[in-house]
Design an enzyme around this catalytic site. Structure first.
Site, PDB file in Angstrom:
ATOM      1  N   GLU A 120       6.133 -14.946 -11.442  1.00 60.60           N
ATOM      2  CA  GLU A 120       6.281 -13.544 -11.200  1.00 60.60           C
ATOM      3  C   GLU A 120       5.270 -12.943 -11.633  1.00 60.60           C
ATOM      4  OE1 GLU A 120       8.093 -11.734  -7.104  1.00 60.60           O
ATOM      5  OE2 GLU A 120       9.801 -12.234  -8.966  1.00 60.60           O
TER       6      GLU A 120
ATOM      7  N   LYS B 115       5.255  -4.396  -4.564  1.00 62.85           N
ATOM      8  CA  LYS B 115       7.159  -4.465  -4.181  1.00 62.85           C
ATOM      9  C   LYS B 115       8.015  -4.195  -3.072  1.00 62.85           C
ATOM     10  CE  LYS B 115      10.843  -3.727  -6.478  1.00 62.85           C
ATOM     11  NZ  LYS B 115      11.222  -3.974  -6.700  1.00 62.85           N
TER      12      LYS B 115
ATOM     13  N   ARG C 194       4.428  -0.113  -6.158  1.00 67.92           N
ATOM     14  CA  ARG C 194       4.214  -1.395  -5.132  1.00 67.92           C
ATOM     15  C   ARG C 194       3.632  -2.166  -4.801  1.00 67.92           C
ATOM     16  NH1 ARG C 194       6.843   1.828  -0.141  1.00 67.92           N
ATOM     17  NH2 ARG C 194       6.109   0.731   0.561  1.00 67.92           N
TER      18      ARG C 194
ATOM     19  N   CYS D  73       0.851  -0.922  -0.041  1.00 68.75           N
ATOM     20  CA  CYS D  73      -0.117   0.709  -0.389  1.00 68.75           C
ATOM     21  C   CYS D  73       0.994   1.279  -0.190  1.00 68.75           C
ATOM     22  CB  CYS D  73      -0.821   0.059   1.297  1.00 68.75           C
ATOM     23  SG  CYS D  73      -1.473  -1.174   1.429  1.00 68.75           S
TER      24      CYS D  73
ATOM     25  N   HIS E  46      16.317 -37.405  -7.509  1.00 75.75           N
ATOM     26  CA  HIS E  46      15.514 -38.041  -6.331  1.00 75.75           C
ATOM     27  C   HIS E  46      14.232 -37.345  -6.593  1.00 75.75           C
ATOM     28  CE1 HIS E  46      18.871 -39.624  -4.824  1.00 75.75           C
ATOM     29  NE2 HIS E  46      19.592 -38.521  -5.184  1.00 75.75           N
TER      30      HIS E  46
ATOM     31  N   ASN F  48      -0.637   2.202   6.532  1.00 76.26           N
ATOM     32  CA  ASN F  48      -0.537   1.030   5.547  1.00 76.26           C
ATOM     33  C   ASN F  48       0.250   0.575   6.969  1.00 76.26           C
ATOM     34  OD1 ASN F  48      -0.301   2.239   3.084  1.00 76.26           O
ATOM     35  ND2 ASN F  48       1.642   2.668   3.256  1.00 76.26           N
ATOM     36  N   GLY F  49      -0.331  -0.999   7.049  1.00 80.70           N
ATOM     37  CA  GLY F  49       0.197  -1.891   7.819  1.00 80.70           C
ATOM     38  C   GLY F  49      -1.071  -2.965   8.584  1.00 80.70           C
TER      39      GLY F  49
ATOM     40  N   LYS G  52      11.494 -15.621 -10.616  1.00 80.11           N
ATOM     41  CA  LYS G  52      11.271 -14.482 -11.986  1.00 80.11           C
ATOM     42  C   LYS G  52      10.247 -15.310 -12.903  1.00 80.11           C
ATOM     43  CE  LYS G  52      13.181 -10.546 -10.280  1.00 80.11           C
ATOM     44  NZ  LYS G  52      12.647 -11.855  -8.806  1.00 80.11           N
TER      45      LYS G  52
ATOM     46  N   GLU H 243      16.322 -17.949  -8.038  1.00 79.10           N
ATOM     47  CA  GLU H 243      16.181 -16.787  -8.600  1.00 79.10           C
ATOM     48  C   GLU H 243      15.754 -17.088 -10.300  1.00 79.10           C
ATOM     49  OE1 GLU H 243      15.456 -12.575  -8.564  1.00 79.10           O
ATOM     50  OE2 GLU H 243      15.424 -13.925  -7.782  1.00 79.10           O
TER      51      GLU H 243
ATOM     52  N   TRP I 181      -3.343  -2.661  -0.713  1.00 81.63           N
ATOM     53  CA  TRP I 181      -3.469  -3.771  -1.245  1.00 81.63           C
ATOM     54  C   TRP I 181      -3.696  -5.021  -0.366  1.00 81.63           C
ATOM     55  CZ3 TRP I 181      -0.396  -8.356   0.543  1.00 81.63           C
ATOM     56  CH2 TRP I 181      -0.355  -9.670  -0.517  1.00 81.63           C
TER      57      TRP I 181
END
Length: 610
Positions: free
Chosen positions: A490, A605, A27, A2, A506, A99-100, A487, A483, A74
Site C-alpha cells: 500500500e 480511505k 480520504r 471523495c 506448493h 460523491n458516489g 501494508k 496484513e 477520486w
C-alpha cells in the site's frame, strides 16, 4: 474517497471550505475545487493535485462568498483532469458536487443531450447538475428540482447543490454515501465527514437513506424519501481537533501506529471495568440474540477482512461455533447459502464502506435475521442498519493505511468471541478470568512492541531497495502475514504477497532467491517447529529471512537470518502484538523510499463506490 463540504453564513465561507477540504484529504483524492455564489454568477476554481494548489488559485482569483460548496475528487468516470474535477456547473447558474456513482448516467446523458444540454466532462456527476437545472427550468425551485432529479437516478450519491437564482440556501441529498448537516449559530453546513466542519461546529445531523435537506443561515429542514419533512436527531460529535493534527509526528500513519496502546485500552475499557465479558457490550438485547445463534458469517473488505480471518480462528476454537469469512464485494454478488441462525458480523472502520453495506443488505434479504457491526464511527450507516453494535473507539484515523482501526477491530472481535463462548458454555469462569487478564495486559504489550521501532527501521533500509517480498505465517498469524504484505504494498509500492508457511513448497518457493526478502511471523506457539522447517526451505534456496519471533522463542540470528523479538508470547492475543512490527516495517520502508505515506497513490480511505 471523495469529500464534500458546503457552508452558508454571514461571513466569508471560502476559508471554511478550504480548511474542510484539507481535513478531508485523508480520504484520498486526485483533484479539488470550490464554487461560491455571488449576486451575479457562480464562480468556480478547480485544480488537479493537492488542495493547496487549488487554495493558491482561489487566493490569486480573490475568491469570496457567503454561500459555497467544495469537493475533493477520486476519479471514477473520466480521467484526472480539471474538466472532470468538481464542482460541475450547469448553464452558469447551478453548481453541484457529488460523491458516489450514478449507474444510469449514460441513459440520462443521452436524454439531456437531446434536450440541448452540452457536456464538458466525462463524469456521471455533470448529468445530475444538468438534470436538476432541467427541472428548475420548468419552474421548480432548487429543493423541489433536486427531489425530482434524484428520483430519476440509479446508484449511490451524496450531493450538495447551490444556485445563483437562490443565494439564500444550500441543498443536499443522500443515498448510499454519507452526508451530514452541521448546525452553527447563524450559519449552517453540509459535509460528508464531520472532520470537515469540526472547527466550526460539533452539532450534527446524520442524514438517512433517501433524505434531502435544505440548509439556510437561520435553520435546516430535512425531508425523507417521500419528500415529507422529518425530524432527525441532533448529535454532538466527540471528534477532537487534536486527533486531526499531526502533533510531534512526521505522518498520521506514524501517529496512529503509536496511538494503539491508548486506542486498544479505550476499546476494552468496558470489559475491564465490568470485570468480565458481558453480552451488553453489544446492545441491550445482545444476550437473547447471541445465545441462540449457531454460527457466525463475517463480511468485510481489505484490512477489516483480515481482522475477520483472525476472528475465525478465535470463534471456532474458543466459542466452538462455525465461522465463515467472506470479502463483502464477492459475497454480495453470489448465490450464497443463508442460515437464519447465523449471526452476520460486518466490520468497517468508517461504517460507510459501500461493498460491506450492500453485503449486509443482501444477507438480510437472504433471511439472516441477526446482525452485528464492528465499527469506529458512531451513527454511521452500517451500525444504524445493524441489530447489535460494537464501537472500537480508535479515534479518528487519518492515514489511508489502516493501523489502529485494525488492532481495535481485533480487540472487539476477541470480546465477541469470549461472550459467545460464555453463552454457549465453552468458556469457564477460570478461562474468562484468564482472557480478561490477557486483555488487561494487551496495551502494555503493544507498547513494548512499539519500542522495537529502531531495530525495524534498520531492516527497512534494506527493504527500500527491494521490488518484491514474501510474508509467511501459520494459523492465527497467517492473517497477520496478509496484513503485513498489504501494508508494505500500500505505502511503499513494493510488490508483496503472503502465504500460509506450509504452502511455500506448493508454488511460491519458486520465487525465492537472494533478491527476495521473506518476512516470517514466528511466535512461540505449537506451530513454531513447523515454521522453522519452512524457514529452512527458504535458506536452502538462498533466500534472506526476516523473522519476527517472541522473546521466549529459541531463535538465533545468523547469516541470511535476521531476528527481532517481540514481547513474551501473548497466547491467543499474539496476532495483535505481531501486527505492530509489520506496520512499522511498512512505514519505515515507505519513508526510506520517499513515497507519500499518508496518501498512497490510487487509494482512498473511505471506499464509498464499487
Amino acid at each position: 474517497m471523495c469529500g464534500i463540504v458546503g457552508a452558508i453564513a454571514d461571513r466569508d465561507v471560502v476559508p471554511v471550505l478550504v480548511e474542510g477540504l484539507k481535513r478531508l484529504e485523508y480520504r484520498g483524492y486526485d483533484s479539488s475545487g470550490i464554487a461560491v455564489v455571488d449576486p451575479d454568477s457562480v464562480r468556480r476554481v478547480r485544480r488537479t493535485g493537492r488542495v493547496a494548489e487549488m487554495e493558491h488559485a482561489a487566493v490569486h482569483e480573490d475568491f469570496h462568498g457567503v454561500l459555497g460548496i467544495g469537493h475533493t475528487r477520486w476519479a471514477t468516470h473520466g480521467g484526472v483532469t480539471e474538466a472532470n474535477a468538481h464542482p460541475h456547473i450547469s448553464h452558469g447558474e447551478l453548481a453541484l458536487v457529488h460523491n458516489g456513482i450514478i449507474e444510469n448516467h449514460e441513459e440520462q446523458r443521452a436524454r439531456l443531450t437531446s434536450l440541448g444540454y452540452v457536456f464538458e466532462s466525462q463524469t456521471d456527476t455533470e448529468v445530475i447538475a444538468h438534470l436538476i437545472h432541467h427541472h428548475m427550468s420548468s419552474g421548480q425551485d432548487l429543493l423541489v428540482a433536486l427531489q425530482a432529479a434524484v428520483k430519476e437516478l440509479t446508484g449511490a450519491y451524496a450531493l450538495a447543490v447551490v444556485s445563483r437564482r437562490e443565494p439564500d440556501r444550500l441543498v443536499g441529498a443522500r443515498m448510499g454515501c454519507p452526508l451530514l448537516v452541521g448546525l452553527g449559530e447563524g450559519e449552517n453546513f453540509l459535509a460528508s465527514d464531520v472532520s470537515a466542519i469540526i472547527s466550526a461546529t460539533r452539532r450534527v445531523i446524520f442524514l438517512e437513506e433517501g433524505d434531502t435537506a435544505e440548509i439556510r443561515r437561520e435553520g435546516v429542514r430535512v425531508f425523507d424519501g417521500r419528500d415529507q419533512q422529518v425530524q432527525r436527531e441532533v448529535h454532538v460529535s466527540d471528534v477532537s481537533l487534536a486527533s486531526l493534527e499531526l502533533g510531534p509526528y512526521r505522518h498520521f500513519m506514524q501517529k496512529e501506529v503509536h496511538e494503539q496502546p491508548r486506542a486498544i485500552a479505550d476499546t476494552v475499557e468496558a470489559v475491564i471495568d465490568a470485570g468480565g465479558f458481558e453480552p451488553t457490550l453489544f446492545g441491550a438485547n445482545a444476550e437473547e440474540v447471541l445465545r441462540k445463534v449457531k454460527g457466525v458469517q463475517i463480511l468485510a473488505c481489505g484490512t477489516s477482512y483480515y481482522a475477520g480471518l483472525t476472528a475465525r480462528y478465535w470463534i471456532e476454537a474458543i466459542a466452538g461455533l462455525p465461522c465463515n469469512v467472506e470479502i463483502a464485494s464477492e459475497y454480495r454478488y453470489r448465490d450464497a447459502y443463508a442460515d437464519p441462525d447465523y449471526l452476520v458480523v460486518t466490520i468497517s472502520q468508517s461504517g460507510e464502506t459501500l461493498d460491506t453495506m450492500e453485503a449486509l443488505k443482501y444477507a438480510r434479504s437472504l433471511g439472516h435475521a441477526h446482525t452485528l457491526s464492528i465499527c469506529n464511527v458512531p451513527e454511521s450507516a452500517i451500525p444504524r442498519a445493524s441489530e447489535l453494535v460494537c464501537y472500537t473507539r480508535a479515534g479518528a484515523e487519518i492515514g489511508v493505511a489502516s493501523t489502529k482501526a485494525f488492532t481495535t477491530q481485533l480487540a472487539a472481535l476477541f470480546q465477541l468471541t469470549v461472550v459467545l463462548g460464555k453463552l454457549h458454555g465453552r468458556v469457564t469462569p477460570e478461562q474468562e478470568a484468564g482472557y480478561l487478564e490477557q486483555l488487561r495486559m494487551l496495551p502494555g504489550s503493544v507498547q513494548h512492541a512499539l519500542n522495537l521501532e529502531p531495530q525495524i527501521q534498520a531492516w527497512a533500509e534494506r527493504f527500500a531497495a527491494k521490488q518484491n517480498a514474501l510474508f509467511l505465517g501459520r494459523g492465527l498469524h497467517y492473517p497477520i502475514a496478509l496484513e503485513g504484505a498489504l501494508k508494505l504494498k500500500e505505502i511503499s509500492y513494493i510488490h508483496a504477497e503472503a502465504y500460509p508457511a506450509g504452502e511455500l513448497k506448493h508454488g511460491p518457493l519458486a520465487l525465492v532467491d537472494a533478491a527476495m526478502p521473506v518476512v516470517v511471523i514466528a511466535p512461540n506457539d505449537r506451530l513454531l517447529e513447523k515454521v522453522k522447517s519452512n524457514m529452512q526451505e527458504v535458506r536452502a534456496r538462498g533466500g534472506e529471512l526476516f523473522v519476527f519471533a517472541d522473546q521466549d522463542s529459541n531463535f538465533t540470528a545468523s547469516e541470511g537470518v535476521h531476528v527481532i523479538r517481540t514481547p513474551r508470547h501473548s497466547g491467543v492475543l499474539s496476532p495483535v502484538i505481531h501486527t505492530i512490527p509489520v506496520q512499522l516495517l511498512a512505514y519505515h520502508t515507505a519513508l526510506a523510499r520517499g513515497t507519500d505515506v499518508d496518501k498512497p497513490r490510487n487509494l482512498a480511505k473511505s471506499v464509498t463506490v464499487e
